[in-house]
Scaffold this motif. Structure first.
Motif, PDB file in Angstrom:
ATOM      1  N   ARG A 316      35.118  39.799  37.785  1.00  0.00           N
ATOM      2  CA  ARG A 316      36.196  40.715  37.420  1.00  0.00           C
ATOM      3  C   ARG A 316      37.485  39.986  37.050  1.00  0.00           C
ATOM      4  O   ARG A 316      38.192  40.379  36.128  1.00  0.00           O
ATOM      5  N   TYR A 317      37.802  38.888  37.748  1.00  0.00           N
ATOM      6  CA  TYR A 317      39.158  38.371  37.669  1.00  0.00           C
ATOM      7  C   TYR A 317      39.308  36.960  37.096  1.00  0.00           C
ATOM      8  O   TYR A 317      40.376  36.618  36.603  1.00  0.00           O
ATOM      9  N   TYR A 318      38.288  36.120  37.157  1.00  0.00           N
ATOM     10  CA  TYR A 318      38.477  34.715  36.792  1.00  0.00           C
ATOM     11  C   TYR A 318      38.494  34.529  35.278  1.00  0.00           C
ATOM     12  O   TYR A 318      37.646  35.043  34.557  1.00  0.00           O
ATOM     13  N   PHE A 323      46.094  33.066  29.952  1.00  0.00           N
ATOM     14  CA  PHE A 323      45.875  34.305  29.198  1.00  0.00           C
ATOM     15  C   PHE A 323      45.708  35.528  30.092  1.00  0.00           C
ATOM     16  O   PHE A 323      45.962  36.645  29.649  1.00  0.00           O
ATOM     17  N   VAL A 324      45.217  35.332  31.305  1.00  0.00           N
ATOM     18  CA  VAL A 324      44.973  36.473  32.196  1.00  0.00           C
ATOM     19  C   VAL A 324      45.619  36.200  33.547  1.00  0.00           C
ATOM     20  O   VAL A 324      45.767  35.055  33.976  1.00  0.00           O
ATOM     21  N   ASP A 325      46.002  37.280  34.204  1.00  0.00           N
ATOM     22  CA  ASP A 325      46.602  37.188  35.533  1.00  0.00           C
ATOM     23  C   ASP A 325      45.479  37.158  36.570  1.00  0.00           C
ATOM     24  O   ASP A 325      44.820  38.176  36.804  1.00  0.00           O
ATOM     25  N   VAL A 326      45.243  35.994  37.150  1.00  0.00           N
ATOM     26  CA  VAL A 326      44.207  35.847  38.172  1.00  0.00           C
ATOM     27  C   VAL A 326      44.880  35.972  39.539  1.00  0.00           C
ATOM     28  O   VAL A 326      45.663  35.094  39.921  1.00  0.00           O
ATOM     29  N   PRO A 327      44.606  37.031  40.293  1.00  0.00           N
ATOM     30  CA  PRO A 327      45.299  37.247  41.575  1.00  0.00           C
ATOM     31  C   PRO A 327      44.730  36.359  42.674  1.00  0.00           C
ATOM     32  O   PRO A 327      44.232  36.833  43.706  1.00  0.00           O
ATOM     33  N   PRO A 355      30.619  45.921  44.023  1.00  0.00           N
ATOM     34  CA  PRO A 355      31.817  46.120  43.202  1.00  0.00           C
ATOM     35  C   PRO A 355      32.872  45.071  43.511  1.00  0.00           C
ATOM     36  O   PRO A 355      32.978  44.588  44.646  1.00  0.00           O
ATOM     37  N   ALA A 356      33.645  44.715  42.502  1.00  0.00           N
ATOM     38  CA  ALA A 356      34.756  43.795  42.710  1.00  0.00           C
ATOM     39  C   ALA A 356      35.878  44.500  43.446  1.00  0.00           C
ATOM     40  O   ALA A 356      35.938  45.739  43.489  1.00  0.00           O
ATOM     41  N   GLY A 357      36.781  43.710  44.021  1.00  0.00           N
ATOM     42  CA  GLY A 357      37.950  44.300  44.650  1.00  0.00           C
ATOM     43  C   GLY A 357      38.808  45.028  43.632  1.00  0.00           C
ATOM     44  O   GLY A 357      38.925  44.612  42.480  1.00  0.00           O
ATOM     45  N   ASP A 358      39.411  46.143  44.053  1.00  0.00           N
ATOM     46  CA  ASP A 358      40.219  46.964  43.164  1.00  0.00           C
ATOM     47  C   ASP A 358      41.683  46.759  43.519  1.00  0.00           C
ATOM     48  O   ASP A 358      42.138  47.162  44.591  1.00  0.00           O
ATOM     49  N   PHE A 359      42.422  46.127  42.628  1.00  0.00           N
ATOM     50  CA  PHE A 359      43.842  45.884  42.839  1.00  0.00           C
ATOM     51  C   PHE A 359      44.701  46.866  42.045  1.00  0.00           C
ATOM     52  O   PHE A 359      45.874  46.617  41.786  1.00  0.00           O
ATOM     53  N   GLY A 360      44.097  47.963  41.616  1.00  0.00           N
ATOM     54  CA  GLY A 360      44.847  48.994  40.916  1.00  0.00           C
ATOM     55  C   GLY A 360      45.092  48.711  39.456  1.00  0.00           C
ATOM     56  O   GLY A 360      45.873  49.404  38.824  1.00  0.00           O
ATOM     57  N   ASN A 361      44.416  47.708  38.907  1.00  0.00           N
ATOM     58  CA  ASN A 361      44.608  47.376  37.492  1.00  0.00           C
ATOM     59  C   ASN A 361      43.271  47.246  36.772  1.00  0.00           C
ATOM     60  O   ASN A 361      43.127  46.446  35.861  1.00  0.00           O
ATOM     61  N   ASP A 362      42.292  48.024  37.204  1.00  0.00           N
ATOM     62  CA  ASP A 362      40.960  47.957  36.614  1.00  0.00           C
ATOM     63  C   ASP A 362      41.007  48.468  35.178  1.00  0.00           C
ATOM     64  O   ASP A 362      41.454  49.584  34.927  1.00  0.00           O
ATOM     65  N   PRO A 363      40.561  47.647  34.220  1.00  0.00           N
ATOM     66  CA  PRO A 363      40.611  48.073  32.814  1.00  0.00           C
ATOM     67  C   PRO A 363      39.521  49.061  32.440  1.00  0.00           C
ATOM     68  O   PRO A 363      39.401  49.440  31.274  1.00  0.00           O
ATOM     69  N   GLY A 364      38.708  49.485  33.387  1.00  0.00           N
ATOM     70  CA  GLY A 364      37.607  50.380  33.077  1.00  0.00           C
ATOM     71  C   GLY A 364      36.299  49.635  33.009  1.00  0.00           C
ATOM     72  O   GLY A 364      36.216  48.457  33.326  1.00  0.00           O
TER      73      GLY A 364
END
Length: 575
Positions: A316-318, A323-327, A355-364
């Motif tokens: 989900r995040y890496y 270019f991308v915000d990796v939390p 499921p990946a962790g949901d940080f409230g910015n899931d693009p769908g």
């Protein structure tokens, strides 16, 4: 008893993915070079000795510990997509796939990273550290069983390009174990770099190293690469090569407390998958693994489920942090992993990737659209190699040189197959590692280092694509939790989860699949199946479960011990 003896020493030690690369690095240490000189020598040698899966013009992420400064740093060693590579190109011309061929090519980074390491932290010339590789390419070496197996497995791909076929299928077939394998064009390319260095060395060591580097990025070899791309609808342009430079960055660090005395784990950043292992350890910090027992049913279940959770967050995040915000801070935090840990059910395995962790910015759902699903047996991983070295002063080198020769054409006359690492991007809008001009793919190779301040320094790593973090995790636990020595820890039976999409295109996932080596008994496998794992038994010892190498330096006794995985042609050597 281990399959191979644990190599011990008190002066210096090296372990690498092929025994002749180990020899090359050891010879450099014997000649007075430091760990960086030795590690770069092995990196380049592996581009000859395992050129099916390591390319001199590929990738080479590097991690270095400087004993005097007592600091850890990384050299990225990963090139970006060319400026002409757009997501629309892959969506419109290739139907959302990253196809075999030139359109997988990203800027080659290994020559730059290796020479940067030499210039900033080494002591020797390029010609000195490349001498063994040149000899192995020019005079040949005895083909080894694993390379034969990979060439045979990808024979149809090698036949797609005349240059690849001529090199890797001489006499119409893969070279067989023991046959002499010569790579004359590759030898000439390496010798040319050394000659360019020698001609410029009158202006100093750095000037010579720059000249060796420039042979690839602006000189004759680079021009041959660019000419081939122009003539064959490739994407690389002059500015892509001339503007490239690796960066030196701080590592990612996290402490694991679950083995009694805490140990610090260092990796490269989330432009590779390295921090995934740290998240796996963060999840496992909440379990009493030692009481469960090594490779018990409960142990394998909990470790495998932790792997799944961390790999879900990777998907989900890496991606390239430019270019991308990796939390990353949150992904590695105690609070977040305590929350994720509650998703591990003691009697029930996740039937697919959680499921990946949901940080409230899931693009769908678009980011998951890359997932192809298969019920077949997972194939051999698209691969890599590894080298680590510790010198007499305690400096450390840890690196994963990589890039295969069955995904894109060898540039005629050079013996080089510039990095096809684009296969680790996605042509999917919204995916963290989607294609974009100047963006780096999310890399699987990820060298690591474990340390206890004043007590232990231990570089560790492995080839194996998506198995890498999983295998290194298990070897670390074998050693630090169960007290195995370096060689025993590398040899112990392993298990691998395949629920996540493969990082290599076409990104196939094998939901619920857990492969286990045959030395894990049938009763344990059956019990794991009872928890919902789709268990597939492998050979007793197979390179499908990676090939970990490590060197442990006990700073209190001064003793060095090397471990080299017998699943592959790796060896450790020290004095």
């Amino acid at each position: 008893m281990p399959y191979q003896p644990t190599v011990v020493g008190t002066r210096y030690m090296v372990a690498a993915g092929h025994y002749l690369a180990t020899q090359a690095a050891f010879d450099i240490l014997e000649a007075g070079g430091n760990a960086v000189d030795a590690g770069v020598a092995a990196n380049i040698a592996l581009g000859v000795l395992q050129s099916d899966m390591v390319n001199v013009a590929g990738v080479a992420p590097i991690l270095i510990y400087r004993a005097k400064e007592r600091d850890v740093l990384t050299i990225t060693g990963l090139g970006p997509w060319p400026k002409a590579a757009t997501l629309d190109l892959f969506l419109n011309e290739h139907g959302g796939e990253i196809p075999l061929g030139l359109h997988r090519t990203v800027v080659p980074a290994a020559p730059d990273a290796n020479i940067m390491a030499l210039d900033r932290f080494g002591t020797m010339s390029f010609g000195e550290v490349a001498a063994a590789a040149i000899r192995y390419a020019r005079d040949g070496f005895a083909m080894h069983r694993m390379m034969t197996a990979y060439i045979e497995a990808y024979e149809d791909n090698y036949r797609k390009w005349p240059e690849n076929e001529a090199i890797y299928l001489p006499n119409g077939r893969a070279p067989q174990p023991g046959e002499c394998f010569v790579q004359a064009d590759l030898a000439r390319s390496l010798q040319f770099m050394a000659d360019e260095e020698a001609a410029a060395a009158k202006n100093g060591r750095s000037a010579g190293l720059k000249a060796a580097r420039d042979a690839i990025y602006s000189g004759d070899i680079g021009q041959a690469i660019l000419r081939y791309h122009r003539e064959n609808d490739g994407l690389l342009a002059e500015e892509d090569l001339s503007n490239f430079q690796s960066t030196i960055e701080p590592p990612v660090k996290r402490t694991f407390s679950g083995c009694g005395e805490p140990i610090d784990i260092y990796t490269c950043g989330p432009w590779c998958q390295g921090p995934v292992m740290q998240q796996m350890l963060a999840l496992l910090d909440g379990f009493d693994l030692k009481t469960m027992g090594h490779n018990s049913v409960d142990y394998i279940h909990v470790v495998a489920e932790s792997m799944k959770l961390a790999l879900a967050d990777r998907e989900r995040y890496y991606g390239d942090p430019n270019f991308v915000d990796v939390p990353l801070e949150r992904l590695l935090s105690d609070a977040y992993n305590a929350e994720r840990r509650s998703m591990i059910r003691p009697d029930t395995a996740w039937p697919e990737m959680p499921p990946a962790g949901d940080f409230g910015n899931d693009p769908g759902p678009a980011w998951m659209a890359a997932q192809n699903v298969s019920q077949d047996s997972p194939p051999m991983p698209g691969d890599t190699s590894y080298v680590c070295a510790i010198d007499k002063d305690g400096n450390v080198f840890s690196s994963n040189p990589s890039d295969v020769t069955w995904e894109s054409p060898v540039i005629p006359g050079t013996g080089l197959c510039p990095s096809s690492r684009g296969s680790q991007s996605w042509a999917v809008p919204g995916h963290a590692s989607s294609v974009a001009p100047g963006k780096r793919p999310r890399l699987t190779p990820n060298p690591a280092l474990a340390m206890r301040d004043g007590k232990l320094v231990m570089p560790i790593g492995t080839p194996g694509g998506d198995t890498q973090c999983q295998a290194v995790l298990q070897v670390l636990l074998n050693r630090e939790l169960f007290g195995m020595d370096a060689q025993e820890a590398a040899e112990a039976p392993r298990f691998i989860t395949h629920s996540q999409p493969d990082t290599f295109a076409p990104h196939t996932a094998y939901p619920g699949r857990l492969t286990i080596e045959g030395r894990i008994d049938t009763k344990t496998g059956d019990a794991l199946a009872g928890k919902g794992h789709t268990v597939e038994r492998l050979d007793d010892m197979t390179w499908k479960t990676a090939g970990v190498c490590l060197v442990a330096h006990d700073l209190e006794t001064g003793i060095l011990s090397g471990g080299a995985d017998p699943r592959r042609p790796s060896r450790a050597m020290g004095w």
